[in-house]
Design a protein around this motif. Structure first.
Motif, PDB file in Angstrom:
ATOM      1  N   ALA A 334     -15.969  24.416  21.209  1.00  0.00           N
ATOM      2  CA  ALA A 334     -15.633  23.615  20.027  1.00  0.00           C
ATOM      3  C   ALA A 334     -16.664  22.517  19.806  1.00  0.00           C
ATOM      4  O   ALA A 334     -17.114  22.288  18.678  1.00  0.00           O
ATOM      5  N   ARG A 335     -17.051  21.832  20.865  1.00  0.00           N
ATOM      6  CA  ARG A 335     -17.981  20.699  20.717  1.00  0.00           C
ATOM      7  C   ARG A 335     -19.390  21.133  20.346  1.00  0.00           C
ATOM      8  O   ARG A 335     -20.118  20.379  19.708  1.00  0.00           O
ATOM      9  N   THR A 336     -19.789  22.328  20.768  1.00  0.00           N
ATOM     10  CA  THR A 336     -21.127  22.811  20.438  1.00  0.00           C
ATOM     11  C   THR A 336     -21.135  23.724  19.226  1.00  0.00           C
ATOM     12  O   THR A 336     -22.184  24.256  18.858  1.00  0.00           O
ATOM     13  N   GLY A 337     -19.961  23.913  18.598  1.00  0.00           N
ATOM     14  CA  GLY A 337     -19.903  24.721  17.391  1.00  0.00           C
ATOM     15  C   GLY A 337     -19.943  26.205  17.626  1.00  0.00           C
ATOM     16  O   GLY A 337     -20.262  26.970  16.726  1.00  0.00           O
ATOM     17  N   LYS A 338     -19.625  26.671  18.847  1.00  0.00           N
ATOM     18  CA  LYS A 338     -19.701  28.099  19.147  1.00  0.00           C
ATOM     19  C   LYS A 338     -18.333  28.777  19.177  1.00  0.00           C
ATOM     20  O   LYS A 338     -18.252  29.972  19.439  1.00  0.00           O
ATOM     21  N   ALA A 339     -17.262  28.020  18.940  1.00  0.00           N
ATOM     22  CA  ALA A 339     -15.929  28.628  18.941  1.00  0.00           C
ATOM     23  C   ALA A 339     -15.807  29.616  17.790  1.00  0.00           C
ATOM     24  O   ALA A 339     -16.252  29.349  16.675  1.00  0.00           O
ATOM     25  N   LYS A 340     -15.209  30.759  18.053  1.00  0.00           N
ATOM     26  CA  LYS A 340     -15.021  31.775  17.027  1.00  0.00           C
ATOM     27  C   LYS A 340     -13.799  31.433  16.175  1.00  0.00           C
ATOM     28  O   LYS A 340     -12.927  30.689  16.591  1.00  0.00           O
ATOM     29  N   VAL A 341     -13.744  32.031  14.997  1.00  0.00           N
ATOM     30  CA  VAL A 341     -12.650  31.740  14.081  1.00  0.00           C
ATOM     31  C   VAL A 341     -11.305  32.081  14.707  1.00  0.00           C
ATOM     32  O   VAL A 341     -10.337  31.327  14.588  1.00  0.00           O
ATOM     33  N   ASP A 342     -11.224  33.227  15.418  1.00  0.00           N
ATOM     34  CA  ASP A 342      -9.941  33.608  16.001  1.00  0.00           C
ATOM     35  C   ASP A 342      -9.564  32.743  17.198  1.00  0.00           C
ATOM     36  O   ASP A 342      -8.427  32.801  17.675  1.00  0.00           O
ATOM     37  N   GLU A 343     -10.491  31.930  17.695  1.00  0.00           N
ATOM     38  CA  GLU A 343     -10.176  30.986  18.762  1.00  0.00           C
ATOM     39  C   GLU A 343      -9.670  29.653  18.219  1.00  0.00           C
ATOM     40  O   GLU A 343      -9.281  28.772  18.976  1.00  0.00           O
ATOM     41  N   LEU A 344      -9.670  29.535  16.895  1.00  0.00           N
ATOM     42  CA  LEU A 344      -9.242  28.297  16.247  1.00  0.00           C
ATOM     43  C   LEU A 344      -7.998  28.494  15.387  1.00  0.00           C
ATOM     44  O   LEU A 344      -7.697  27.659  14.540  1.00  0.00           O
ATOM     45  N   SER A 345      -7.280  29.581  15.609  1.00  0.00           N
ATOM     46  CA  SER A 345      -6.086  29.833  14.809  1.00  0.00           C
ATOM     47  C   SER A 345      -5.045  30.561  15.650  1.00  0.00           C
ATOM     48  O   SER A 345      -5.355  31.125  16.695  1.00  0.00           O
TER      49      SER A 345
END
Length: 432
Positions: A334-345
């Motif tokens: 999350a902090r480096t902007g590498k989280a995938k969309v499905d990891e944020l929902s």
């Protein structure tokens, strides 16, 4: 000369529009093929738009903060080819390449779209940790602090135009990117950054609420507007738990270091079966509450772009070591902007913690459409009575905010009491 109309592609999330959060070109400037045109934000991710051709930018669709419909023209670029070229719509999400033929010209590929999930994501061209970063053909000349900072010539040129010393810009990656520069400018324009010794009053400056900050504002406003919140707070003695945590860390070997959070997550998951209304979502329109059997735990994480909530899937099936690894992985992504969309929902319950800054108590805002959010606060040492004796204890307040349409105060208090029993007798966390 030909004009190439670059239309905003379908980013693949079923969205109808995206917000312009940054332009990397201006009208009249020359842009090279694969160079950044703009950063576009959807509900969950920030996406880099790259130019499919080289040429002069003659039209841009709007200003930062504007919403652009999918399929509409984002930019018009004047190329050396003959005749006008209309970019075809893009149907795939990430790194889609669609070839378009123009009369008398070679085939031109549709732009590569890199999914970032936050404005701090690395470009697709960033070097892997084990590789030597590519050296630009004509590196910019750098002096002062900038000489010690890794950044592309484009970032250096932009920083120079803005009068920014790259040595003062923070990055979670191996080099300074446009997103890091944007974050620095946001903070330096009155949202938290103060240069050393600054004490004089400065002119008022309006700051447009865009991108991640606008999404956070919209979601929080919708939550408070639609959900009748109530918050319950109770105190827990975590002395024994802290002693157990210290012992486990002393003998962890190659396993990740344990914080308080994995233990709390285990306690949360073990008590959920008795209180299924806590791990639920409320569909306002249908009037249906779905109580989930699995715990997909959202973990509120502060990033340079704003608050993000990566999700620990099936938290109930993980032990403290597995949870510690997943917490570290998701927080870093999350902090480096590498989280995938499905990891944020897809979270069913959220936990939010400020760590040492946790304060005495918090009243967290529910992550709609969930019905509860749990907020552990900081641990403090205080004397407590133990019968007729006084002993030193480590105490922590735990807050829970609930949707009063679904959860009654008695239920919330009973749930926290069940959590308290496990936390204050930590051996029960590992008992069948």
């Amino acid at each position: 000369m030909a004009r190439y109309s670059f239309r905003l592609p379908d980013i693949g999330e079923g969205i109808a529009e995206a917000e312009i959060v940054a332009w990397h070109v201006k009208i009249g400037e020359r842009v090279e093929e694969d160079a950044q045109l703009a950063d576009m934000m959807t509900d969950k991710a920030t996406v880099e738009m790259e130019s499919p051709v080289s040429g002069i930018v003659v039209e841009l669709a709007g200003e930062v903060g504007d919403l652009i419909p999918i399929g509409s023209t984002l930019a018009v670029i004047e190329t050396d080819a003959e005749g006008d070229v209309e970019a075809p719509p893009v149907d795939t999400a990430v790194e889609a390449q669609i070839e378009a033929e123009t009369p008398g010209a070679e085939q031109v590929s549709e732009p590569k779209v890199t999914e970032l999930t936050s404005s701090a994501a690395e470009p697709e061209t960033a070097a892997k940790p084990s590789e030597t970063p590519p050296v630009p053909a004509a590196p910019a000349v750098v002096t002062g602090h900038d000489a010690k900072v890794l950044a592309s010539p484009a970032v250096r040129a932009r920083a120079k135009d803005l009068g920014v010393d790259l040595g003062q810009v923070h990055s979670d990656g191996d080099r300074i990117r446009h997103a890091d520069l944007d974050a620095f400018l946001r903070y330096s324009s009155g949202q938290g950054y103060h240069s050393p010794g600054a004490s004089r009053a400065r002119a008022d400056e309006p700051v447009k609420v865009i991108g991640m900050r606008r999404k956070i504002a919209e979601n929080m406003a919708a939550s408070k507007r639609a959900i009748p919140h109530f918050t319950y707070v109770d105190e827990m003695d975590v002395t024994a738990l802290e002693e157990m945590r210290a012992d486990l860390n002393a003998n962890r070997g190659q396993r990740p270091k344990l914080t308080m959070l994995p233990f709390l997550i285990v306690a949360i998951c073990r008590t959920i079966p008795q209180f299924p209304m806590i791990n639920a979502r409320y569909d306002d329109d249908a009037g249906v509450v779905t109580r989930y059997g699995a715990v997909h735990l959202g973990m509120a994480t502060q990033t340079h772009a704003g608050l993000m909530v990566p999700v620990i899937r099936d938290a109930q099936d993980k032990n403290v070591w597995q949870l510690a690894s997943e917490i570290g992985r998701l927080a870093e992504a999350a902090r480096t902007g590498k989280a995938k969309v499905d990891e944020l929902s897809g979270s069913t319950l959220t936990i939010t913690s400020l760590g040492p800054l946790g304060g005495i108590a918090t009243t967290p805002v529910i992550n709609r459409p969930e019905v509860a959010i749990i907020g552990p606060n900081k641990i403090v040492e205080r004397p407590v009575f133990d019968g007729d004796d006084i002993r030193r204890a480590k105490l922590m307040n735990l807050s829970i905010s609930c949707d009063h349409r679904v959860v009654d105060g008695w239920d919330a208090a009973s749930y926290v009491q069940a959590l308290k029993r496990l936390v204050e007798t930590p051996v029960l966390l590992f008992a069948d």
